[in-house]
Structure formats: structure tokens, C-alpha cells
Design a protein around this motif. Structure first.
Motif, short mmCIF file in Angstrom:
data_model
loop_
_atom_site.label_atom_id
_atom_site.label_comp_id
_atom_site.label_asym_id
_atom_site.label_seq_id
_atom_site.Cartn_x
_atom_site.Cartn_y
_atom_site.Cartn_z
N PRO A 208 0.69 -1.09 -0.01
CA PRO A 208 -0.07 0.04 0.04
C PRO A 208 0.77 1.23 -0.10
N ILE A 209 0.49 2.15 -0.66
CA ILE A 209 1.21 3.35 -0.74
C ILE A 209 0.46 4.55 0.36
N GLU A 210 -0.59 4.01 0.64
CA GLU A 210 -1.28 4.68 1.97
C GLU A 210 -1.72 3.61 2.97
N PRO A 211 -1.20 3.73 4.08
CA PRO A 211 -1.21 2.44 4.99
C PRO A 211 -2.60 2.38 5.47
N ILE A 212 -3.15 1.28 6.08
CA ILE A 212 -4.31 0.99 6.56
C ILE A 212 -4.13 1.31 7.93
N ARG A 213 -5.26 1.82 8.53
CA ARG A 213 -5.61 1.78 10.08
C ARG A 213 -6.78 0.75 10.16
N ASN A 214 -6.63 -0.20 10.79
CA ASN A 214 -7.57 -1.00 11.24
C ASN A 214 -8.51 -0.58 12.34
N GLY A 215 -9.70 -0.89 12.17
CA GLY A 215 -10.96 -0.77 13.04
C GLY A 215 -10.79 -0.76 14.78
N ARG A 216 -11.37 -0.22 15.39
CA ARG A 216 -11.34 -0.39 17.06
C ARG A 216 -12.17 -1.29 17.27
N ASN A 217 -11.99 -2.02 18.46
CA ASN A 217 -12.95 -2.97 18.80
C ASN A 217 -13.93 -2.38 19.76
N LEU A 218 -15.08 -2.96 19.75
CA LEU A 218 -16.18 -2.57 20.85
C LEU A 218 -16.42 -3.64 21.79
N TYR A 219 -16.60 -3.25 23.21
CA TYR A 219 -16.99 -4.22 24.28
C TYR A 219 -18.43 -3.55 24.74
N LEU A 220 -19.35 -4.46 24.61
CA LEU A 220 -20.75 -3.89 24.87
C LEU A 220 -21.04 -4.27 26.43
N THR A 221 -22.17 -3.62 26.81
CA THR A 221 -22.34 -3.88 28.23
C THR A 221 -23.26 -5.02 28.63
N LEU A 222 -23.64 -5.93 27.39
CA LEU A 222 -24.49 -6.82 27.51
C LEU A 222 -23.73 -8.18 27.99
N ASP A 223 -24.51 -8.86 28.59
CA ASP A 223 -23.71 -10.17 29.09
C ASP A 223 -24.48 -11.29 28.36
N THR A 224 -23.67 -12.14 27.64
CA THR A 224 -24.30 -13.09 26.57
C THR A 224 -24.96 -14.13 27.54
N SER A 225 -24.64 -14.53 28.74
CA SER A 225 -25.62 -15.52 29.46
C SER A 225 -26.85 -14.90 29.70
N ILE A 226 -26.86 -13.66 30.07
CA ILE A 226 -28.30 -13.13 30.57
C ILE A 226 -29.16 -13.18 29.13
N GLN A 227 -28.42 -12.31 28.31
CA GLN A 227 -28.95 -12.46 27.03
C GLN A 227 -29.45 -13.50 26.31
N TYR A 228 -28.91 -14.52 26.29
CA TYR A 228 -29.17 -15.99 26.04
C TYR A 228 -30.59 -16.48 26.62
N PHE A 229 -30.51 -16.23 27.94
CA PHE A 229 -31.42 -17.01 28.89
C PHE A 229 -32.72 -16.01 28.54
N THR A 230 -32.61 -14.78 28.24
CA THR A 230 -33.69 -13.85 28.14
C THR A 230 -34.37 -14.10 26.58
N LYS A 550 -40.73 -13.66 35.85
CA LYS A 550 -40.23 -14.58 36.72
C LYS A 550 -39.16 -15.52 36.47
N GLU A 551 -39.13 -15.94 35.12
CA GLU A 551 -38.11 -16.99 34.67
C GLU A 551 -36.84 -16.37 34.60
N ILE A 552 -37.08 -15.12 33.95
CA ILE A 552 -35.77 -14.48 34.01
C ILE A 552 -35.13 -13.96 35.15
N ALA A 553 -35.92 -13.35 36.14
CA ALA A 553 -35.46 -13.09 37.53
C ALA A 553 -34.93 -14.32 38.14
N GLU A 554 -35.70 -15.55 38.12
CA GLU A 554 -35.22 -16.60 38.93
C GLU A 554 -33.60 -16.91 38.23
N TYR A 555 -33.40 -16.92 36.75
CA TYR A 555 -32.21 -16.95 36.29
C TYR A 555 -31.05 -16.21 37.03
N LEU A 556 -31.52 -14.92 37.07
CA LEU A 556 -30.75 -13.75 37.49
C LEU A 556 -30.00 -14.04 39.01
#
Length: 590
Positions: A208-230, A550-556
Motif C-alpha cells: 500500500p502507498i497509503e497505510p491501513i489503520r484497522n478498526g477499533r474493537n467494541l465491548y458491549l455492556t450486554l452479558d451473553t449469558s443473560i442475553q441468551y436466557f432472556t 419470573k423466569e428471567i428473574a429466577e435465572y438472574l
């Protein structure tokens, strides 16, 4: 002799004139060359470069997306993209016939691309490894490869409506991919193609004559375990009640962090083009509805804050039917005299309308706005709507019959869950957010998103009273199906009839059932909102939305392994849809 001398002089004069002319011409040429080479050199160099070279963009690697615990949700894989230099292809149709069985494109389409008067033509982008190897094996002069990235979405069914998707050009098209496109996409690079004097491509520089700057990484507030059960829970209840769709939000009331946000039905971000666009949207943020009885808690807050209610006075609830100003208001049960507390616990529409008749409109409107209704929450997500709250000066005479029980007002699920978070958080409204931090590819932190306090909406004294009433909703009232032994839960049921624009009246078949609650009462850690749209057969929030809550609350509770003080020592059976028909018909609340 004299004549000869004159002739010589004449020739000399002419020669001198010619010499002077050539000298002047040479001087002009020198001046012109100096002007071109010294003063305008950069201009003509750039012009020559443009005529002999072409820049081709090279896409950077898009940033990855993780959940709050570092679980990878979205990443890129490197694939080969096939391009051709038609100037190097001698027999176009022979090349096309060899490529067609591998690429499975139309023969004419391939041939047309190979016959273009260009030195760079895309043939097919982002092919799999097997296809790339087969094309390489054909050894066709003029067919070459470039490395490109393809976006892969893990757990797409869980996150599609939140993360969204990006297109082949590395641009975010929906969801967080779109909102944070600048951070995720990075900066593109460029490679140079060189042409000869007759516009043939002579060389391609891969560096490349113009270098690439790769994108940034995002970290969500979401919790995959809670997301999955919900998600799994909402999916189950949407199917159980043959509903049109279901939504749920789990929030931390003290920080505003979204721990789970679910839409069902959803789609696969990896093959978004196969799904109708109506399934792409995040209905928790970009759809609104009339909330019904869940809004009574907001009305109660206004009444308590304005000292407009006598807690000891009993209100006559008209045996379940009340006509005023030409409008008939009904309760599910035939209720007689209720205190303000019992009006909320039993979710009496008539009682709430009567107790609100002296509520100052301006003050009520102000409380609604302080809770955030009628305004965007400014969550980090594209397309958020602000719902609808009309200025109090535009209210009709009958508006105080409708607004206190959640009609003539439109809210998003996120807005009302955020408002309940303020009640759980001693009256402090927090800004909801989905991203916790941004890092570069080397894990260096670029930006951190901290909780943002918006305002004090109501007093802690008012929220303490509301929490007491809302706990009784679970223990004695319409929210019994959400009760969990040993856990102090505060909540409220809601059932709102949907307006039919074609008939210009409220539907008797289409409802939105909801339940919003939080726990533990003393130090609320989770606020959960459940919304089931157009359930069939059963319509009340107490039946349709409280059980999934109730089911979501019990899981939490189990997920956090929290030891709550048990307040139900006799361990009586908790009413459910299957074993308690009385809840279905009698104890359901609007």
C-alpha cells in the motif's frame, strides 16, 4: 567589386537576423523549460502520475465486537477476492469458459468483464478458500487475487437486532455496526496500478502507498449469558401465546447499563439479505406503544410528589364500569371501595382516573418529561424515536381520563424501562448505554463510557412509597405470577389495547401485554421489562408477561448466586398459567 561587397553585407545582415531569431526562440524555450521544470514541476508530475497510475482502495480490517466479559461476538475472516487485468487476457471466451464452472456465474457476465478496456476488474469478491484454490489451479494469465475481510457474526440470533450488520464495502448498515461505523471501520489504504504509454496496465504494486489503520474493537455492556436466557424465554412465550413479537430489556438501574436487549422474531446477520427488513429493527428502541397500566406507576409518582392524594381515603370504583364525559372506563374485576394503595395493587382503571381528576396538568406533564417521556434517551444506537407526549395545553377535557392509565401517550420499551430504573434508583434517572469501552487492535483503551446521571426525577421518599405498593402488586395483586419465594420483587402489570387507525378506534383483538419490575427491593440490581405484542387467547400482562419476567428473574438470582432473606417461609405454590385459572380470568390487570 562594389556590388559583390554589398551582396556580402546583405547576406551577413540576414544571417544575423536569423541568428537573433533562433537565439530569441531558444531563450523562450529555456524560459519555458525553467518554468515547467522548476515552478510548475509538481503540477505536471501529479498530472503525469494521474495519467500513468490509478489508485485502488484496500479495505482495512474491521474492528471486533465483544460482550461485557470479553466473549467474541463479531470478527473478520480473510478471504480472497478475484480480479482480472483484461489487457493480459488473450482469449476472453476461453478464459470465461474455464472460470464459469468454478464461479457459477453467467458465462456472458464473466466474458463481458474480461473484455473491458481496463486493467482492473472485479470478477468475484470474498470467495471461500476452496474456490480460490481451484481458480489458482486454472493458471489463467491476467487472473489475480487480493486479500479482503468478511464479517462473521457469532450468536447472531441473540444479537442481530443490536449489533446489526456491515456490507461488503466495510460500511455498517444497521445497528451498532452503523452507529459506531467510524470507530469500527478504520481508515482504508490504497495500492497503485501503473500504466504504459498506450494505457496498458504494466504493474500492480501490492504494497500500500497509503497505510491501513484497522478498526477499533467494541465491548458491549450486554452479558451473553443473560442475553441468551432472556432470548430463549421470550421466544418460548411468543410461541406459547402465538404472538406477533416479543421484546425484553434487562438493565442495571444504578448505572444505566443494558445487560440484555431481546427482540423475537429476529434474523441472521450473516445472511441478512434473506430476511425481510421489518425483522432488522430493534423494536425496544425504535417502536412505541401506549403503555397501559404500567404507566400508572408514573401517575402515582406525580400524585405523591404533588401531595394530591389522601392515602386513607377510599375511592368508589363503580363495580367495574364508569361512564364520564361520554367515555366508558372498565375494570377487569367488579371493585367497590379502594384506597390509593389498593388502586395500584389491583390495577383499577376507574380508581386511578378518579384519584387523578384533581392532578394539576402542568405538574403531571412536567413529571412525565422529567422521567424522559417525549424525549430520546440518547442511547448509543441509530434510529431511536422519542415517542409521543402532547404538551399539556393541547390536552382535551378527557385527557385526564386516558393519560393516567397509559393512553394518549406513546412510549418506547426502553423509555419506560429507564423510567422504572429511576424509581428503583431512589428517583435518579440514568442514561442507558450499550457500549462500555473501545480499544484498538493492540488492546489499548481508546475510550471508556461511564454511567451518566441525568437528573433527580422524584424524591427518595416517593420512591420508597412506590416500592412498597409495587411489592404488594407481586404479593397480593395482579403480579402474583411473577412472585419468587425469598425474593422481594417490585413490579407492575400492563395490558394496552392497540389503536386501529383504519376503524379509528381501539381494537378488541389486538393488545400489548407487559410487565416491568425490579429486585431486590432494598438495593435493586436488575430492572426487567417484558413486552409481548398481540398475544392470542390470553391478553393480560399478569398472564402473558409476568411469567417470563419470573423466569428471567429466577435465572438472574441463580446467576449471581445472591442469598436473599426468605420472606415466604411457608413455600406456597406460586400461581402459574397451567395451575391457576383464576389468575387468567379474575386477577389480571390492565
Amino acid at each position: 567589386m562594389k556590388r559583390k561587397s554589398e551582396t556580402s553585407v546583405s547576406i551577413f545582415k540576414r544571417a544575423r537576423i536569423v541568428l537573433i531569431f533562433f537565439f530569441l526562440l531558444f531563450s523562450i524555450l529555456v524560459v519555458r523549460l525553467v518554468h515547467l521544470q522548476v515552478f510548475n514541476s509538481s503540477y505536471y508530475f501529479e498530472k503525469a502520475q494521474n495519467q500513468s497510475a490509478r489508485l485502488v482502495k484496500i479495505m482495512p480490517e474491521r474492528g471486533d465486537i465483544f460482550d461485557r466479559n470479553g466473549k467474541l461476538l463479531t470478527f473478520n475472516i480473510k478471504l480472497k477476492s478475484i480480479y482480472a487485468n483484461p489487457n493480459e487476457i488473450e482469449d476472453v471466451w476461453n478464459a470465461a469458459e474455464r472460470l464459469q464452472p468454478v464461479l457459477k456465474l453467467q458465462l456472458e457476465e464473466i466474458a463481458m468483464n474480461l473484455d473491458k478496456q481496463k486493467c482492473f476488474v472485479w470478477i468475484q469478491r470474498k470467495v471461500d478458500k476452496e474456490t480460490a484454490e481451484r481458480i489458482k489451479g486454472l493458471n489463467i494469465q491476467g487472473i489475480n487475487f487480493l486479500n479482503e475481510n468478511k464479517r462473521i457474526y457469532l450468536s447472531s440470533e441473540l444479537y442481530a437486532n443490536i449489533i446489526g450488520f456491515a456490507g461488503d464495502d466495510n460500511a455498517g448498515l444497521e445497528g451498532l455496526e452503523k452507529y459506531y461505523d467510524k470507530e469500527l471501520s478504520g481508515e482504508e489504504g490504497k495500492i497503485n496500478l501503473c500504466y504504459d504509454g498506450i494505457r496498458r496496465c504494466s504493474k500492480i504494486f501490492q504494497t500500500p502507498i497509503e497505510p491501513i489503520r484497522n478498526g477499533r474493537n467494541l465491548y458491549l455492556t450486554l452479558d451473553t449469558s443473560i442475553q441468551y436466557f432472556t432470548y430463549k424465554t421470550i421466544k418460548k412465550y411468543v410461541k406459547r401465546f402465538h404472538a406477533q413479537r416479543g421484546m425484553a430489556i434487562v438493565m442495571d438501574p444504578k448505572t444505566g447499563e443494558i445487560l440484555a436487549m431481546v427482540n423475537y422474531p429476529t434474523f441472521d446477520s450473516n445472511e441478512f439479505f434473506k430476511t425481510p427488513k421489518k425483522y432488522w429493527k430493534n423494536s425496544c428502541i425504535i417502536d412505541s406503544y401506549e403503555p397501559g397500566s404500567t404507566f400508572k406507576i408514573i401517575t402515582a409518582a406525580a400524585l405523591i410528589e404533588s401531595n394530591s392524594v389522601d392515602f386513607k381515603k377510599k375511592i368508589y370504583c363503580e363495580d367495574g364500569e364508569y361512564t364520564v364525559l361520554g367515555r366508558t372506563i372498565k375494570d377487569v374485576k367488579k371493585l367497590k371501595y379502594l384506597t390509593f394503595r389498593d388502586i395500584i395493587v389491583k390495577s383499577s382503571n376507574i380508581g386511578m382516573v378518579k384519584v387523578s381528576r384533581n392532578l394539576d396538568r402542568k405538574f403531571f406533564s412536567k413529571i412525565m418529561m422529567k422521567f424522559g417521556f417525549g424525549y430520546k434517551t440518547e442511547i448509543d444506537y441509530p434510529g431511536e424515536i422519542k415517542g409521543l407526549v402532547r404538551p399539556y395545553k393541547e390536552w382535551s377535557k378527557s385527557s385526564l381520563l386516558a393519560i393516567p392509565i397509559g393512553y394518549e401517550i406513546s412510549v418506547t420499551p426502553l423509555q419506560i424501562v429507564t423510567a422504572y430504573c429511576a424509581i428503583a434508583n431512589d428517583g435518579v434517572l440514568m442514561k442507558p448505554f450499550l457500549i462500555s469501552r473501545i480499544e484498538d487492535k493492540d488492546n489499548n483503551e481508546i475510550e471508556t463510557f461511564n454511567p451518566q446521571r441525568i437528573r433527580q426525577v422524584i424524591s427518595k421518599k416517593t420512591t420508597d412509597t412506590l416500592k412498597t405498593f409495587m411489592e404488594l402488586v407481586i404479593e397480593e395483586g395482579t403480579g402474583k405470577a411473577a412472585r419468587i419465594p425469598g425474593v422481594k420483587i417490585c413490579g407492575k402489570t400492563g395490558t394496552s389495547s392497540k389503536f386501529n387507525n383504519e376503524l379509528n378506534q381501539y381494537s378488541k383483538e389486538k393488545y400489548l401485554s407487559s410487565f416491568i419490575g425490579f429486585f431486590p427491593k432494598e438495593e435493586p440490581k436488575y430492572v426487567i421489562g417484558v413486552f409481548i405484542d398481540e398475544p392470542q387467547k390470553y391478553i393480560y400482562g399478569s398472564v402473558v408477561a409476568a411469567p417470563p419476567f419470573k423466569e428471567i428473574a429466577e435465572y438472574l438470582v441463580n446467576y449471581e448466586n445472591i442469598n436473599y432473606k426468605r420472606i415466604y417461609p411457608n413455600n406456597k405454590e406460586i400461581p402459574t398459567i397451567e395451575n391457576n385459572k383464576e389468575i387468567t380470568s379474575l386477577e389480571a390487570g390492565y
